[in-house]
Enzyme design. Structure first.
Site, PDB file in Angstrom:
ATOM      1  N   GLU A  96       1.901  -5.300   6.619  1.00  0.00           N
ATOM      2  CA  GLU A  96       1.069  -6.499   7.192  1.00  0.00           C
ATOM      3  C   GLU A  96       1.627  -7.223   8.595  1.00  0.00           C
ATOM      4  OE1 GLU A  96      -0.023 -11.348   5.939  1.00  0.00           O
ATOM      5  OE2 GLU A  96       0.949  -9.959   4.545  1.00  0.00           O
ATOM      6  N   LEU A 132      -3.996  -1.721  -1.187  1.00  0.00           N
ATOM      7  CA  LEU A 132      -3.926  -3.118  -1.983  1.00  0.00           C
ATOM      8  C   LEU A 132      -4.623  -3.971  -0.925  1.00  0.00           C
ATOM      9  CD1 LEU A 132      -2.910  -4.755  -4.331  1.00  0.00           C
ATOM     10  CD2 LEU A 132      -1.032  -5.179  -3.113  1.00  0.00           C
ATOM     11  N   ASP A 162      -5.797  -6.459   9.762  1.00  0.00           N
ATOM     12  CA  ASP A 162      -4.943  -6.404  10.587  1.00  0.00           C
ATOM     13  C   ASP A 162      -4.691  -4.703  11.044  1.00  0.00           C
ATOM     14  OD1 ASP A 162      -3.663  -5.552   8.247  1.00  0.00           O
ATOM     15  OD2 ASP A 162      -1.841  -6.567   8.466  1.00  0.00           O
ATOM     16  N   CYS A 180       0.883  -1.068   0.084  1.00  0.00           N
ATOM     17  CA  CYS A 180      -0.049   0.002   0.010  1.00  0.00           C
ATOM     18  C   CYS A 180       1.016   1.125  -0.012  1.00  0.00           C
ATOM     19  CB  CYS A 180      -1.097   0.073   1.305  1.00  0.00           C
ATOM     20  SG  CYS A 180      -1.991  -1.495   1.578  1.00  0.00           S
ATOM     21  N   ASN A 237       0.681   0.766   5.857  1.00  0.00           N
ATOM     22  CA  ASN A 237       1.372  -0.045   4.780  1.00  0.00           C
ATOM     23  C   ASN A 237       1.844  -1.094   5.382  1.00  0.00           C
ATOM     24  OD1 ASN A 237       2.467  -0.882   2.367  1.00  0.00           O
ATOM     25  ND2 ASN A 237       4.038   0.093   2.618  1.00  0.00           N
TER      26      ASN A 237
END
Length: 213
Positions: A78, A51, A101, A2, A76
């Site tokens: 994970e 994304l 998340d 992202c 941005n």
């Protein structure tokens, strides 16, 4: 992947069109969705290119706000252990609106502040604003997998996931020739330097606080 971006201008209202130009420059990082937010006073803007991976619904839209509206997050990356953290700290809490998340990170920040970073396992770069204290915090993962850059330009503080976003604001942003010399010598530019003057890379495993004024 992202993209995040933002501007803080404590002495003037920010032109609302400047942030979309930054996001357009990094649109390839998140083609699925985008969001922008401007504070009531107009002195802070935050944006996100998304994304969609973990939560494909609109519930994962960013910027994301805490339930009381005090905290604003753009993220941005994970968080690999977000399910474990959710079970550990929020077991039985049915107030979550999403399954990804991002909301877990926001809730962790609300509960632990910067200490939440010690619980996170993953790759991330994020910005979180406390509207009550008017403090912005930028943070980056310990391995530096996700990029994050910032600059002080005049009275403004600017941040983004890529240097292209800064160039969108100023196509003639001056080159840092000392940094370019390091690139020619070593094949890379060590953080916090970048190819452009006054734009810095937030080092791996670091955070920076920006307060009003």
């Amino acid at each position: 992947m992202c993209g995040i971006a933002g501007i803080i201008s404590p002495q003037a209202r920010i032109d609302a069109e400047r942030l979309p130009s930054m996001l357009n420059a990094i649109q390839h990082r998140g083609p699925d969705d985008h969001g922008t937010w401007q504070s009531e006073a107009g002195d802070v803007v935050l944006g996100h290119c998304r994304l969609s991976i973990l939560d494909l619904t609109a519930s994962g839209h960013q910027p994301m706000f805490s339930s009381d509206g005090r905290t604003v997050l753009v993220f941005n990356g994970e968080i690999y252990n977000y399910r474990e953290l959710k079970e550990r700290f929020f077991s039985g809490d049915d107030s979550f609106h999403s399954t990804g998340d991002t909301e877990l990170l926001l809730r962790m920040w609300e509960r632990f502040g910067e200490d939440c970073l010690g619980y996170l396992r993953g790759m991330f770069a994020f910005a979180v604003l406390d509207q009550q204290t008017q403090e912005l915090v930028l943070a980056r993962d310990p391995c530096g997998i996700k990029p994050l850059y910032y600059a002080k330009s005049g009275n403004e503080f600017i941040f983004a996931s890529e240097l292209k976003a800064f160039k969108a604001l100023n196509p003639k942003w001056p080159v840092d020739f000392e940094a370019m010399g390091l690139f020619l010598k070593w094949g890379s530019i060590p953080a916090p330097k970048t190819a452009y003057r006054d734009i810095k890379s937030l080092p791996s495993g670091s955070l920076i606080r920006v307060s009003a004024g």
